[in-house]
Design a protein around this motif. Sequence first.
Motif, PDB file in Angstrom:
ATOM      1  N   GLN A  44       0.807   5.793  -0.002  1.00 48.78           N
ATOM      2  CA  GLN A  44       0.121   6.900   0.673  1.00 48.78           C
ATOM      3  C   GLN A  44      -1.141   7.300  -0.090  1.00 48.78           C
ATOM      4  O   GLN A  44      -1.852   8.175   0.336  1.00 48.78           O
ATOM      5  CB  GLN A  44       1.041   8.122   0.729  1.00 48.78           C
ATOM      6  CG  GLN A  44       2.342   7.881   1.431  1.00 48.78           C
ATOM      7  CD  GLN A  44       2.229   8.037   2.927  1.00 48.78           C
ATOM      8  OE1 GLN A  44       2.221   7.069   3.662  1.00 48.78           O
ATOM      9  NE2 GLN A  44       2.099   9.257   3.395  1.00 48.78           N
ATOM     10  N   PHE A  45      -1.319   6.693  -1.256  1.00 48.70           N
ATOM     11  CA  PHE A  45      -2.445   7.085  -2.094  1.00 48.70           C
ATOM     12  C   PHE A  45      -3.027   5.830  -2.737  1.00 48.70           C
ATOM     13  O   PHE A  45      -2.410   4.768  -2.714  1.00 48.70           O
ATOM     14  CB  PHE A  45      -1.983   8.070  -3.180  1.00 48.70           C
ATOM     15  CG  PHE A  45      -0.705   7.647  -3.857  1.00 48.70           C
ATOM     16  CD1 PHE A  45      -0.741   6.816  -4.963  1.00 48.70           C
ATOM     17  CD2 PHE A  45       0.534   8.051  -3.356  1.00 48.70           C
ATOM     18  CE1 PHE A  45       0.433   6.409  -5.577  1.00 48.70           C
ATOM     19  CE2 PHE A  45       1.717   7.650  -3.969  1.00 48.70           C
ATOM     20  CZ  PHE A  45       1.670   6.825  -5.071  1.00 48.70           C
ATOM     21  N   PHE A  79      -2.947   4.046   2.117  1.00 46.68           N
ATOM     22  CA  PHE A  79      -2.917   4.089   3.579  1.00 46.68           C
ATOM     23  C   PHE A  79      -3.777   5.240   4.027  1.00 46.68           C
ATOM     24  O   PHE A  79      -3.751   6.324   3.453  1.00 46.68           O
ATOM     25  CB  PHE A  79      -1.500   4.424   4.073  1.00 46.68           C
ATOM     26  CG  PHE A  79      -0.633   3.246   4.247  1.00 46.68           C
ATOM     27  CD1 PHE A  79      -1.005   2.216   5.089  1.00 46.68           C
ATOM     28  CD2 PHE A  79       0.589   3.178   3.593  1.00 46.68           C
ATOM     29  CE1 PHE A  79      -0.171   1.134   5.261  1.00 46.68           C
ATOM     30  CE2 PHE A  79       1.416   2.099   3.767  1.00 46.68           C
ATOM     31  CZ  PHE A  79       1.033   1.076   4.592  1.00 46.68           C
ATOM     32  N   ARG A  80      -4.499   5.069   5.084  1.00 45.40           N
ATOM     33  CA  ARG A  80      -5.138   6.227   5.669  1.00 45.40           C
ATOM     34  C   ARG A  80      -4.408   6.604   6.946  1.00 45.40           C
ATOM     35  O   ARG A  80      -4.575   7.671   7.487  1.00 45.40           O
ATOM     36  CB  ARG A  80      -6.620   5.923   5.945  1.00 45.40           C
ATOM     37  CG  ARG A  80      -7.449   5.988   4.666  1.00 45.40           C
ATOM     38  CD  ARG A  80      -8.909   6.127   4.962  1.00 45.40           C
ATOM     39  NE  ARG A  80      -9.184   7.294   5.797  1.00 45.40           N
ATOM     40  CZ  ARG A  80     -10.213   7.380   6.629  1.00 45.40           C
ATOM     41  NH1 ARG A  80     -11.064   6.382   6.736  1.00 45.40           N
ATOM     42  NH2 ARG A  80     -10.394   8.462   7.350  1.00 45.40           N
ATOM     43  N   LYS A  81      -3.618   5.649   7.440  1.00 39.45           N
ATOM     44  CA  LYS A  81      -2.932   5.950   8.692  1.00 39.45           C
ATOM     45  C   LYS A  81      -1.555   5.300   8.658  1.00 39.45           C
ATOM     46  O   LYS A  81      -1.425   4.116   8.376  1.00 39.45           O
ATOM     47  CB  LYS A  81      -3.720   5.392   9.865  1.00 39.45           C
ATOM     48  CG  LYS A  81      -3.158   5.798  11.216  1.00 39.45           C
ATOM     49  CD  LYS A  81      -4.081   5.377  12.335  1.00 39.45           C
ATOM     50  CE  LYS A  81      -3.912   3.921  12.689  1.00 39.45           C
ATOM     51  NZ  LYS A  81      -2.635   3.579  13.296  1.00 39.45           N
ATOM     52  N   ASN A  82      -0.545   6.075   8.921  1.00 42.25           N
ATOM     53  CA  ASN A  82       0.815   5.557   8.997  1.00 42.25           C
ATOM     54  C   ASN A  82       1.595   6.564   9.831  1.00 42.25           C
ATOM     55  O   ASN A  82       2.303   7.409   9.316  1.00 42.25           O
ATOM     56  CB  ASN A  82       1.390   5.429   7.578  1.00 42.25           C
ATOM     57  CG  ASN A  82       2.820   4.947   7.593  1.00 42.25           C
ATOM     58  OD1 ASN A  82       3.317   4.457   8.616  1.00 42.25           O
ATOM     59  ND2 ASN A  82       3.521   5.096   6.476  1.00 42.25           N
ATOM     60  N   VAL A  83       1.398   6.471  11.106  1.00 45.64           N
ATOM     61  CA  VAL A  83       2.039   7.449  11.984  1.00 45.64           C
ATOM     62  C   VAL A  83       2.290   6.813  13.351  1.00 45.64           C
ATOM     63  O   VAL A  83       1.465   6.068  13.857  1.00 45.64           O
ATOM     64  CB  VAL A  83       1.179   8.734  12.112  1.00 45.64           C
ATOM     65  CG1 VAL A  83      -0.200   8.428  12.671  1.00 45.64           C
ATOM     66  CG2 VAL A  83       1.881   9.790  12.953  1.00 45.64           C
ATOM     67  N   THR A  84       3.465   7.066  13.874  1.00 46.78           N
ATOM     68  CA  THR A  84       3.800   6.563  15.208  1.00 46.78           C
ATOM     69  C   THR A  84       3.188   7.499  16.240  1.00 46.78           C
ATOM     70  O   THR A  84       3.246   8.719  16.086  1.00 46.78           O
ATOM     71  CB  THR A  84       5.329   6.590  15.412  1.00 46.78           C
ATOM     72  OG1 THR A  84       5.937   6.218  14.200  1.00 46.78           O
ATOM     73  CG2 THR A  84       5.743   5.670  16.530  1.00 46.78           C
ATOM     74  N   ALA A  85       2.611   6.920  17.293  1.00 48.70           N
ATOM     75  CA  ALA A  85       1.975   7.762  18.301  1.00 48.70           C
ATOM     76  C   ALA A  85       3.014   8.581  19.057  1.00 48.70           C
ATOM     77  O   ALA A  85       2.855   9.772  19.265  1.00 48.70           O
ATOM     78  CB  ALA A  85       1.160   6.896  19.255  1.00 48.70           C
ATOM     79  N   ARG A  92       0.853  -1.186   0.000  1.00 52.57           N
ATOM     80  CA  ARG A  92       0.000   0.000   0.000  1.00 52.57           C
ATOM     81  C   ARG A  92       0.893   1.242   0.000  1.00 52.57           C
ATOM     82  O   ARG A  92       1.977   1.254   0.546  1.00 52.57           O
ATOM     83  CB  ARG A  92      -0.885  -0.004   1.241  1.00 52.57           C
ATOM     84  CG  ARG A  92      -2.011  -1.021   1.162  1.00 52.57           C
ATOM     85  CD  ARG A  92      -2.691  -1.178   2.490  1.00 52.57           C
ATOM     86  NE  ARG A  92      -3.536  -0.028   2.799  1.00 52.57           N
ATOM     87  CZ  ARG A  92      -4.133   0.138   3.979  1.00 52.57           C
ATOM     88  NH1 ARG A  92      -3.973  -0.743   4.940  1.00 52.57           N
ATOM     89  NH2 ARG A  92      -4.899   1.174   4.190  1.00 52.57           N
TER      90      ARG A  92
END
Lengths: 414, 605
Positions: free
Chosen positions: B531-532, B553-559, B529
Amino acid sequence: MSDDTALSRLRQLEAASAKIPVRDALAQPGRPGVSSIYIHIPFCSHKCHYCDFYSFVDSRDRQRAFTSRLIRELASLAPLAGPVQTIFVGGGTPSLLKAELWQELLASLQETYDLSPFLKGDGEFTVECNPESVSEELLGVLKSGGVNRISMGAQSFNPEHLKTLERLHNPASVPVAVELVRNAGIDRVSVDLIYAIPGQSLQDLEHDLRHALAMPIEHLSCYELTYEPNTAMTKRLGMGEFVRTPEELEIEMFELVGAMATQAGFERYEVSNYAKPGCECRHNLAYWKQDEWIAAGPSASAHIGGHRYKNVPRLESYLTGDDEGFAMIVDHEPPDPVRLVQEKLMTGLRLREGLDVDSLLENLNAANARRVRETATEFENLGQLERTEGRWKLTPSGVLLADGIAGSLLSVIA
Amino acid sequence: MNIRNFSIIAHIDHGKSTLADRLLQATKAVSDREAKAQLLDSMDLERERGITIKASAVTVMHEHNGERYMLNFIDTPGHVDFGYEVSRALKACEGALLIVDAAQGVEAQTVVNAYLAIEQDLEIIPVLNKIDLPGARPDEIAMEVEQVLGFAAEDCVLCSAKSGVGIPELLDEICERFPGPRQAQTPKTRALIFDAVYDDYRGVIVYCRVFDGRLKVGDKIRMMGLGRTFTITELGKYTPKPQKVKEVGTGETCYLVASIKTLGDVRVGDTITIDHDPAEEALSGYEPPRQMVFCDFYPATNSDKKGNDFEALREAMEKLSLNDASFTFQTVHSEALGFGYRCGFLGLLHMDIIQERLEREGDVEIVQTAPTVSYKVEVRGKEGATEEIEVHNPADLPDMGSIIAIKEPIAKVEVMVPKEYIGDVMKLALDRRGIFTGQTFVSDARDMLTFEIPLAELIYDFYDKLKGLTAGYGTMDYEINEYRTDRLVKVDVLINGDPVEALAVIVHKEKSEQRGRQLLVRLKKQIPRHQFEIPLQCAIGGKIIARETIKGFRKNVTAKCYGGDVTRKRKLLEKQKKGKERMKTIGTVNIPQEAFMAVLDVGDE
């Protein structure tokens, strides 16, 4: 110690690839003093299952030895510091350190560091606390030692979800603890929450947020549960004890946190951090902008003079520091201007204020800078990044993709 | 002296090599101890796979009814991939032993091989082997032989190569039923090359059958097809140990050594004559080897970008080509996979063997693309002239507008199948654009089905499917019959709107949608996947025939990202970068190497 013995010791350490950063930093005459300090207190009453920080349940009563050692280390590092703007004491559970030891630690800080900004009400001195280990006595000691901000680990207000995290406190203790903090005259409180806990519904999260935001607090850190490698949580996930929260729900949760925090007068200023205007955590902003900070205590990470390194993470090794009071270090990375740009891109994009790109990209050669800009354009076209007045900021949809975007920008730097 | 030249032909594992060894033993050519190892097969691989890849000839002397007989065994490759080589080996013979396993019965390969022998007008002795096995049904199997191949059931010789039962009788039959070699038709020398192998010390060793005249050490010989000349330095026979001789006469077989450097200088089927006194006409039937199946080999690892892996592959290919002149290779460059070789093979088995030998003998790891067949494409040339070009890579197909017709190779397929599975096999064959051409009664339990199936469909998992459908009992074999025009189209694959040449395929119009969808489903699994959102499309000309979407992806971020996390997080992102380096970027989409393999891989979902 004579200069000769100090030098020979330095050479030995150099050979062991230890301590070089501090020496280098000390060797630069006239360099501005570091204004942020991180102190790590490793003690815990129980290891929570999601936690990957260096912490443990001390069965051998080493708090006294630890505090003496920490004071010694801080004294050794003091020549690096200028007037101190921010101090952050994290853990572990700093509130588990006995009040009299806190007193000694705080007194030594007053003695060896220039805390004058605090007298002008300018400094930020945060201590992380567990709701069940704060007491009037401890808070009184902290307050008189200059502590003006408490970060309270609530995580959830639902006993069931707390149990999933192996976080052993009574939810009702949180508002009580916050009130104690307020009564002690400490005027700023932050609360930590964790969401996307296995089994947690959107309604459950709403319940947690309502409880958190109902308290007199100025700052909220709300983290999606991260399955860090080598944690019990990740092992349990691997063993099929529970399933991960579906991505769609995680997104809804992220959006719910934003909406409820905004409604309560908070603003998101970093991916997982929300504050009332002017109440952002300055210490953490120093991390995200890649400023310098001194670090003391086992496993504490420092960033000084372009060096990154970490103190040795084992208490026993930490306690036997060297003659000059410095700790042995691990994971040392020497200064690298390109790496610094990468790091600034990576953490800066997580901030609401974004990045001052023009000045940042000056540190790269023309080809690299051009590729970074071109790549940024792709994300701009996707509506994930916006450029205004020389700053790059992620849009609301871009924030959720911050890692991918940062990764792509980093990847084009040769 | 009486001479008998004959071959042994059989289905895999029906006991050909064991029988050959037993015959050698019975003529005292080998000791009992030596007979333990199968003598005719020399390569590890052959032994492991239970097949003979390279033919050899062995000469033994035998006494029958008080007369001496020179028996020349000419071993043949057992698989029709090597059909031409088999036919040349058979041409060197007057007779053939057709081995059938008395428990397994007549298999598809037995039939195809028997037809090859019949085409060469050989005398055939059917032999039922393994009659001592508990499951042996010699009477029934003899009936199968009669039903399918038309040899009288009572003419079958029963034996067990393992125990030696029936072997003396078989030797008698060989001497009595096989005819001797024909008389010379011209005083000039003509010898048929039926095999050639490469030897590290002596160069190429040529196996030949002298039809007319004689060969002597010191003769300057000429290959009539290739026109090359050489001087014979050694002549001999394997008995089965090599035994040098001074000369070889009409009707005999031999090996010869003549300082021939590479197998490229020798063609199986070519005629040897004497340079200063040449024959007027070559022996008939010479054809250059014909590559039917093509695929690309790329080095599997690309550890250093200087292309050292490619160099290693090149060395391995060149070394192997000394040993096997029947596969072709030329350098290719794929945008996705870098430098490699496009190789042509006689058939699928040949392809597998070459790959294995490269990996084993050349110590290189290979990434193999899916096999394709060779198409003949009629195109409009200049001034209305029609040209025919050969295309075995969809990317090389000319513009559809200039194409008059695309012809594809059609295989004649024999399938031997237990009766209860006939329906399933029919369905499979018809689904693969097969034309049913016949059904032959084999026994109460089995029938033989005959189809014409495009080779392109055959190499697309047909054999695996057949095995699956028939609980492993179905056997098949095929021969390429002809090229036939069909409604073939090139299906382009578009990723995020960009056509990716390396993924294009040639398929039948009616199958294009189905194949297109399968291809996209596989591709979707292989491309990570982004980013688009990434649209995947199949198109014929400009028309979209299938579509899939890889969600972005709709989410790919470290908290969390604090002071101590920076290094680790940066390293994680760098790891992603390393991963991307191994991918091919098309537009803004990163496609892993595996995707190029997987989508082309055979098999249904």
